[in-house]
Design a protein around this motif. Structure first.
Motif, PDB file in Angstrom:
ATOM      1  N   ALA A   1      -5.040  13.796   8.428  1.00  0.00           N
ATOM      2  CA  ALA A   1      -6.373  13.398   7.944  1.00  0.00           C
ATOM      3  C   ALA A   1      -6.999  12.313   8.822  1.00  0.00           C
ATOM      4  O   ALA A   1      -8.062  11.794   8.496  1.00  0.00           O
ATOM      5  N   ARG A   2      -6.315  11.958   9.918  1.00  0.00           N
ATOM      6  CA  ARG A   2      -6.770  10.924  10.849  1.00  0.00           C
ATOM      7  C   ARG A   2      -6.920   9.564  10.180  1.00  0.00           C
ATOM      8  O   ARG A   2      -7.798   8.769  10.506  1.00  0.00           O
ATOM      9  N   LEU A   3      -6.033   9.303   9.227  1.00  0.00           N
ATOM     10  CA  LEU A   3      -5.987   8.002   8.582  1.00  0.00           C
ATOM     11  C   LEU A   3      -4.773   7.191   9.024  1.00  0.00           C
ATOM     12  O   LEU A   3      -4.686   6.008   8.714  1.00  0.00           O
ATOM     13  N   GLY A   4      -3.855   7.815   9.724  1.00  0.00           N
ATOM     14  CA  GLY A   4      -2.645   7.138  10.162  1.00  0.00           C
ATOM     15  C   GLY A   4      -2.760   6.674  11.605  1.00  0.00           C
ATOM     16  O   GLY A   4      -3.232   7.403  12.476  1.00  0.00           O
ATOM     17  N   GLY A   5      -2.304   5.449  11.853  1.00  0.00           N
ATOM     18  CA  GLY A   5      -2.313   4.918  13.193  1.00  0.00           C
ATOM     19  C   GLY A   5      -1.146   5.436  14.015  1.00  0.00           C
ATOM     20  O   GLY A   5      -0.228   6.093  13.497  1.00  0.00           O
ATOM     21  N   PRO A   6      -1.120   5.138  15.308  1.00  0.00           N
ATOM     22  CA  PRO A   6      -0.063   5.675  16.179  1.00  0.00           C
ATOM     23  C   PRO A   6       1.323   5.173  15.819  1.00  0.00           C
ATOM     24  O   PRO A   6       2.292   5.919  15.925  1.00  0.00           O
ATOM     25  N   ILE A   7       1.457   3.923  15.400  1.00  0.00           N
ATOM     26  CA  ILE A   7       2.782   3.406  15.061  1.00  0.00           C
ATOM     27  C   ILE A   7       3.294   4.058  13.792  1.00  0.00           C
ATOM     28  O   ILE A   7       4.482   4.406  13.681  1.00  0.00           O
ATOM     29  N   HIS A   8       2.389   4.266  12.820  1.00  0.00           N
ATOM     30  CA  HIS A   8       2.805   4.951  11.600  1.00  0.00           C
ATOM     31  C   HIS A   8       3.224   6.385  11.912  1.00  0.00           C
ATOM     32  O   HIS A   8       4.238   6.881  11.394  1.00  0.00           O
ATOM     33  N   SER A   9       2.481   7.058  12.770  1.00  0.00           N
ATOM     34  CA  SER A   9       2.833   8.431  13.134  1.00  0.00           C
ATOM     35  C   SER A   9       4.168   8.475  13.861  1.00  0.00           C
ATOM     36  O   SER A   9       4.974   9.394  13.655  1.00  0.00           O
ATOM     37  N   LYS A  10       4.433   7.496  14.699  1.00  0.00           N
ATOM     38  CA  LYS A  10       5.726   7.434  15.376  1.00  0.00           C
ATOM     39  C   LYS A  10       6.854   7.304  14.361  1.00  0.00           C
ATOM     40  O   LYS A  10       7.905   7.961  14.493  1.00  0.00           O
ATOM     41  N   GLY A  11       6.659   6.461  13.343  1.00  0.00           N
ATOM     42  CA  GLY A  11       7.692   6.298  12.322  1.00  0.00           C
ATOM     43  C   GLY A  11       7.999   7.588  11.596  1.00  0.00           C
ATOM     44  O   GLY A  11       9.161   7.888  11.278  1.00  0.00           O
ATOM     45  N   VAL A  12       6.963   8.393  11.330  1.00  0.00           N
ATOM     46  CA  VAL A  12       7.188   9.669  10.642  1.00  0.00           C
ATOM     47  C   VAL A  12       7.919  10.645  11.548  1.00  0.00           C
ATOM     48  O   VAL A  12       8.812  11.388  11.116  1.00  0.00           O
ATOM     49  N   LEU A  13       7.585  10.667  12.820  1.00  0.00           N
ATOM     50  CA  LEU A  13       8.266  11.567  13.759  1.00  0.00           C
ATOM     51  C   LEU A  13       9.737  11.216  13.897  1.00  0.00           C
ATOM     52  O   LEU A  13      10.574  12.097  14.153  1.00  0.00           O
ATOM     53  N   ILE A  14      10.088   9.931  13.727  1.00  0.00           N
ATOM     54  CA  ILE A  14      11.491   9.523  13.792  1.00  0.00           C
ATOM     55  C   ILE A  14      12.289  10.182  12.659  1.00  0.00           C
ATOM     56  O   ILE A  14      13.486  10.480  12.817  1.00  0.00           O
ATOM     57  N   LEU A  15      11.635  10.423  11.527  1.00  0.00           N
ATOM     58  CA  LEU A  15      12.341  11.023  10.397  1.00  0.00           C
ATOM     59  C   LEU A  15      12.889  12.402  10.748  1.00  0.00           C
ATOM     60  O   LEU A  15      13.998  12.762  10.349  1.00  0.00           O
ATOM     61  N   SER A  16      12.119  13.186  11.500  1.00  0.00           N
ATOM     62  CA  SER A  16      12.605  14.516  11.912  1.00  0.00           C
ATOM     63  C   SER A  16      13.838  14.374  12.785  1.00  0.00           C
ATOM     64  O   SER A  16      14.801  15.158  12.675  1.00  0.00           O
ATOM     65  N   GLY A  17      13.843  13.368  13.667  1.00  0.00           N
ATOM     66  CA  GLY A  17      15.019  13.141  14.502  1.00  0.00           C
ATOM     67  C   GLY A  17      16.233  12.759  13.680  1.00  0.00           C
ATOM     68  O   GLY A  17      17.361  13.202  13.970  1.00  0.00           O
TER      69      GLY A  17
ATOM     70  N   TYR B   1      -7.107   5.480   0.704  1.00  0.00           N
ATOM     71  CA  TYR B   1      -8.390   5.983   1.184  1.00  0.00           C
ATOM     72  C   TYR B   1      -8.856   5.262   2.452  1.00  0.00           C
ATOM     73  O   TYR B   1      -9.985   5.441   2.896  1.00  0.00           O
ATOM     74  N   GLY B   2      -7.987   4.473   3.009  1.00  0.00           N
ATOM     75  CA  GLY B   2      -8.300   3.797   4.263  1.00  0.00           C
ATOM     76  C   GLY B   2      -7.217   4.078   5.289  1.00  0.00           C
ATOM     77  O   GLY B   2      -6.315   4.898   5.073  1.00  0.00           O
ATOM     78  N   GLY B   3      -7.289   3.411   6.395  1.00  0.00           N
ATOM     79  CA  GLY B   3      -6.311   3.616   7.449  1.00  0.00           C
ATOM     80  C   GLY B   3      -4.949   3.052   7.079  1.00  0.00           C
ATOM     81  O   GLY B   3      -4.825   2.073   6.342  1.00  0.00           O
ATOM     82  N   VAL B   4      -3.909   3.705   7.584  1.00  0.00           N
ATOM     83  CA  VAL B   4      -2.536   3.269   7.388  1.00  0.00           C
ATOM     84  C   VAL B   4      -1.922   3.062   8.762  1.00  0.00           C
ATOM     85  O   VAL B   4      -1.960   3.954   9.610  1.00  0.00           O
ATOM     86  N   GLU B   5      -1.361   1.878   8.999  1.00  0.00           N
ATOM     87  CA  GLU B   5      -0.768   1.597  10.297  1.00  0.00           C
ATOM     88  C   GLU B   5       0.527   0.828  10.107  1.00  0.00           C
ATOM     89  O   GLU B   5       0.697   0.106   9.119  1.00  0.00           O
ATOM     90  N   GLY B   6       1.439   0.993  11.050  1.00  0.00           N
ATOM     91  CA  GLY B   6       2.723   0.319  10.987  1.00  0.00           C
ATOM     92  C   GLY B   6       3.816   1.270  10.540  1.00  0.00           C
ATOM     93  O   GLY B   6       3.565   2.327   9.933  1.00  0.00           O
ATOM     94  N   ASP B   7       5.052   0.909  10.848  1.00  0.00           N
ATOM     95  CA  ASP B   7       6.192   1.763  10.495  1.00  0.00           C
ATOM     96  C   ASP B   7       7.067   1.149   9.422  1.00  0.00           C
ATOM     97  O   ASP B   7       8.204   1.569   9.222  1.00  0.00           O
ATOM     98  N   SER B   8       6.552   0.107   8.716  1.00  0.00           N
ATOM     99  CA  SER B   8       7.379  -0.562   7.718  1.00  0.00           C
ATOM    100  C   SER B   8       7.657   0.314   6.500  1.00  0.00           C
ATOM    101  O   SER B   8       8.541  -0.014   5.705  1.00  0.00           O
ATOM    102  N   ALA B   9       6.932   1.411   6.343  1.00  0.00           N
ATOM    103  CA  ALA B   9       7.170   2.317   5.208  1.00  0.00           C
ATOM    104  C   ALA B   9       8.008   3.522   5.599  1.00  0.00           C
ATOM    105  O   ALA B   9       8.206   4.422   4.775  1.00  0.00           O
ATOM    106  N   SER B  10       8.524   3.563   6.850  1.00  0.00           N
ATOM    107  CA  SER B  10       9.254   4.761   7.273  1.00  0.00           C
ATOM    108  C   SER B  10      10.552   4.935   6.500  1.00  0.00           C
ATOM    109  O   SER B  10      10.970   6.065   6.220  1.00  0.00           O
TER     110      SER B  10
END
Length: 848
Positions: free
Chosen positions: A642-658, A682-691
């Motif tokens: 939905a283009r609400l996640g920042g790059p660091i948050h997206s990186k954290g999610v990709l780590i889960l697949s690994g 309903y706003g942007g989400v950034e950071g990997d603290s929720a991974s």
């Protein structure tokens, strides 16, 4: 590391949640008994760098002082430079004077400290003396006598020339007449001018003789008249020489007096010599005619020139830099570093509808004022001003202060302007700015590293200990005295130390944000002197978790600032900025924002996030959910889609697949399609603290095992399942605590934090009290296995010698679920292949 049987984590003790400062270990009663700190606390490395940069006198060793705002960089820097500059010699004065050879290029004169202003007064007195002495010299009898001689000589010469023509004409019976229209000739009769009728009665031969004689005399007269300007020029030359001689006598003694006073300054002596020659050439400007009187020369009117006052401006002295009352080298802080404020400018005046300028309108810039000393500039402000950065670099490279208008630099002005002589530049420039700005300039501007070779990096915190606590108390004493505030007693100092650790985000450190300390001191001093009773904030302390303060202690004035006053100031700061937090917590309590704090549910975890609004930050829980199914799409981050996640948050999610592939699908494909989402975000989400929370939700959904909703989770995770440190741990714990406290603590609620964040925890007193009463818990987690075991109550399990997870463990359930996905995926793939093969097989012909 994640496979080691660490076991379930133990809840942290109250002592682990806040490192208290015991006031009883201080020997002083109040900060009035403490001495001021001599240097900036905790900034030894930065001060060593400043000391080195100031001490080395080589080219290019200018300083860049960096660090966040509020650390007292400007204050520390200015105090250090002023102390160092006091022992330095006072730099010379500079002034701008008229260039008699090239008026559009004013000269710069150098004087010893304080002498430029004296020279300016000497020149003012010289002009006054000349305006009185020169007219007086021209009023002497000797001058008048000599001028009359020149006039008489010119008159005699003129009369002799006209007398010869007149005698020759009379000898021929013709008279030379002077009329208003000029000279003329007429025949004579009996010694008188002949009447026209008598002339007509003469015989024609006589008339022709007379006419021919008049024509010859006319030519002779014209020749004489043509010679008159030459005679007048000779007379004028003699008169000018006389005027110069008289003027020289009037000027010489005055100029000689100044030449003697400035015998050691060759440039000034040359300037005074130029003045003497200019005065000799323009003595008439010092003797103004009376009002309504037209100046003449031998009766001939002279053209009007510019007024004397305007002309005499050329003899003024424009003092650019004056160090008359200075002791030591200058320390200049230019708060508005525009191009003109740095290099100087030439102002203009409006005359007859046109803008004009001269050397008296030249104004010095910061380069001139700081020359011989130190110039402090804000790096960001310099970069934001047009051409200011280029002007700074050009001055440092050329080591000259050259005044040039912004219009000239941009080639926007085509009119003739001034080009003042540049002044030699010898100063140390100190830029103050953020670290990011320093690194960007170093990377993008090749000249930056050559000009600013010394960096002084200010620390945000210092190590905490007994000696450091005492130094911090002395810092508070220094700030209180400088701000003329009440002293602090031991309890107030202890509360400040605890707050400084909280501000530093580390129980083992003390924050050095001086501006924040000064603001809190001022507000605590206000409450220490307030007579109004403390407001009832009991309801707020329940919903926002604010500590109850001793209102009675703050209800009357106190001789010193106590812990109660400091706490009240902190509560007031929090209350003023907490409107958004209260609204969000209110929506959680009313069920508008869905966050569970009791019960169990599979695929759902309470994550924690920090919201920052202005200078206020607070933690809020967010529901994180996961859904899984058979497929091959991996883990889908709905926030990223939905283009609400920042790059660091997206990186954290990709780590889960690994992590999932590395632990559960080493020998089979990961036939999984999963989706993760922050619910009601309903706003942007950034950071990997929720991974880690997202991984727990995935594991719960795969194992079909519910998660206890009384827990909230924070922490990032790597591909090996290690829980990594995050920021804002205190705000996150307190944010979930406030929600649980508003709904009622049942002893089953708590927060899972990374074990590496334990040293950063400095919680509010109400949270620590709840933990001490075992109504709330904080668990340090090192691995995913520890966290999921605590959240589900099911053992995570470890692979045995055969490489299998024990039956009934959570890891076994996840592995079996993924294995089932893989088998069904293989079956689907086989069936699809068979159907494709059957459709492609050619049809056999039927037998008859």
């Amino acid at each position: 590391m994640s496979e080691e049987p660490i076991g379930p984590p133990q809840a942290l003790s109250p002592e682990d949640l806040c490192r208290r400062c015991d006031p009883s270990r201080f020997s002083f009663g109040s900060t009035d008994e403490l001495q001021d700190v001599a240097e900036a606390l905790g900034q030894e490395r930065a001060l060593d760098a400043i000391r080195f940069g100031v001490g080395i006198g080589r080219e290019g060793y200018n300083l860049f002082v960096m660090g966040p705002e509020g650390l007292g960089r400007h204050t520390v820097l200015r105090r250090f430079l002023q102390e160092h500059a006091a022992a330095q010699p006072v730099p010379p004065d500079w002034c701008s004077v008229f260039n008699f050879a090239l008026p559009h290029r004013p000269n710069a004169l150098k004087f010893p400290p304080g002498a430029a202003r004296v020279f300016s007064r000497h020149m003012e007195r010289l002009v006054e003396d000349l305006r009185a002495g020169i007219p007086a010299a021209f009023e002497t009898d000797e001058y008048r006598s000599r001028m009359r001689e020149i006039e008489a000589e010119f008159g005699e010469h003129q009369e002799r020339a006209f007398g010869g023509v007149r005698e020759r004409a009379r000898s021929q019976g013709i008279a030379l007449l002077r009329t208003p229209a000029g000279f003329g000739f007429a025949p004579l009769k009996n010694g008188s001018v002949m009447e026209p009728d008598d002339f007509q009665k003469l015989p024609e031969p006589e008339q022709r003789r007379i006419q021919e004689a008049i024509s010859a005399l006319q030519e002779e007269l014209e020749k004489v008249i043509r010679e008159l300007p030459k005679f007048r020029r000779e007379a004028q030359h003699k008169l000018r020489e006389l005027n110069r001689e008289v003027t020289r006598l009037a000027v010489a003694s005055l100029i000689e007096e100044l030449l003697s006073a400035y015998r050691d300054n060759d440039e000034v002596r040359q300037y005074l010599s130029d003045i003497q020659e200019d005065v000799l050439d323009h003595a008439e400007y010092f003797q103004q005619p009376k009002e309504g009187e037209q100046p003449t020369l031998f009766g001939v009117p002279l053209p009007q020139r510019e007024t004397g006052e305007s002309f005499l401006r050329r003899y003024r002295v424009n003092v650019l830099v004056d160090h008359d009352d200075r002791a030591g080298a200058p320390v200049v802080h230019e708060d508005n570093p525009t191009h003109d404020n740095l290099v100087g400018r030439a102002e203009h005046q409006s005359q007859m509808g046109a803008l004009v300028t001269d050397f008296t309108l030249i104004k010095a810039g910061a380069f001139h004022r700081a020359n011989g000393g130190y110039l402090i500039l804000d790096a960001l402000k310099v970069l934001l001003q047009p051409l200011a950065w280029e002007a700074l670099k050009r001055a440092l490279k050329s080591r000259e202060a050259r005044i040039e208008s912004l219009g000239q630099a941009l080639s926007l002005v085509s009119t003739v302007s001034l080009e003042p002589e540049p002044i030699p530049l010898d100063l140390k420039v100190v830029l103050v700015g953020q670290r990011q700005l320093y690194y960007m300039l170093h990377a993008l501007d090749p000249e930056f590293g050559e000009l600013f070779k010394v960096q002084a990096d200010f620390e945000e915190d210092m190590e905490r200990g007994e000696d450091a606590d005492l130094l911090f108390a002395r810092l508070l004493a220094t700030l209180a005295r400088s701000e003329k505030l009440k002293p602090l007693d031991r309890t107030g100092v202890a509360r400040f130390i605890e707050h400084a650790s909280r501000s530093a985000g580390d129980a083992g450190k003390l924050g050095l944000h001086l501006q924040g300390l000064v603001d809190l001191l001022r507000e605590a001093d206000y409450w220490a002197g307030a007579r109004a009773p403390a407001p009832d904030r009991g309801a707020v302390s329940v919903t926002a978790g604010e500590e109850r303060t001793q209102g009675a202690a703050a209800a009357s004035t106190a001789p010193a600032i106590t812990a109660a006053h400091v706490q009240r100031a902190l509560d007031a700061q929090d209350g003023r900025a907490s409107r958004v937090r209260r609204r969000l917590q209110e929506q959680v309590r009313h069920g508008t924002i869905l966050v569970d704090t009791t019960g169990e549910r599979a695929g759902q975890v309470n994550g924690l996030a920090v919201m920052q609004l202005g200078g206020f930050s607070f933690g809020m829980p967010h529901r994180i959910t996961a859904r899984v199914r058979l497929g091959g799409g991996g883990v889908v981050d709905i926030e990223r889609e939905a283009r609400l996640g920042g790059p660091i948050h997206s990186k954290g999610v990709l780590i889960l697949s690994g992590f999932l592939s590395g632990r559960y699908a080493l020998e089979r494909p990961l036939a999984l399609s999963a989706s993760l989402v922050f619910e009601q975000s309903y706003g942007g989400v950034e950071g990997d603290s929720a991974s880690s929370a997202e991984l727990y939700a995935l594991l719960s959904a795969l194992a079909e095992t519910p998660v206890r909703q009384g827990f909230a989770v924070t922490g990032s995770v790597n591909q090996h399942g290690d829980i990594q440190a995050i920021g804002g741990v205190n705000e996150k714990i307190e944010g979930f605590f406030d929600i649980c406290a508003a709904r009622g603590l049942d002893g089953e609620q708590g927060v899972l934090v990374p074990a590496s964040n334990v040293r950063h925890i400095m919680l509010r007193r109400d949270v620590v009290e709840a933990v001490a009463q075992r109504r709330f818990h904080v668990y340090p987690v090192r691995t995913v296995d520890q966290g999921i075991e605590l959240l589900t109550g099911v053992p995570s399990g470890r692979r045995d010698a055969s490489g299998r997870f024990p039956e009934g463990t959570l890891n076994h359930r996840v592995e079996q679920r993924l294995a089932g996905f893989a088998e069904r995926a293989r079956a689907h793939a086989g069936g699809a292949s068979a159907r494709k093969s059957w459709r492609a097989k050619p049809e056999r012909p039927k037998s008859r």
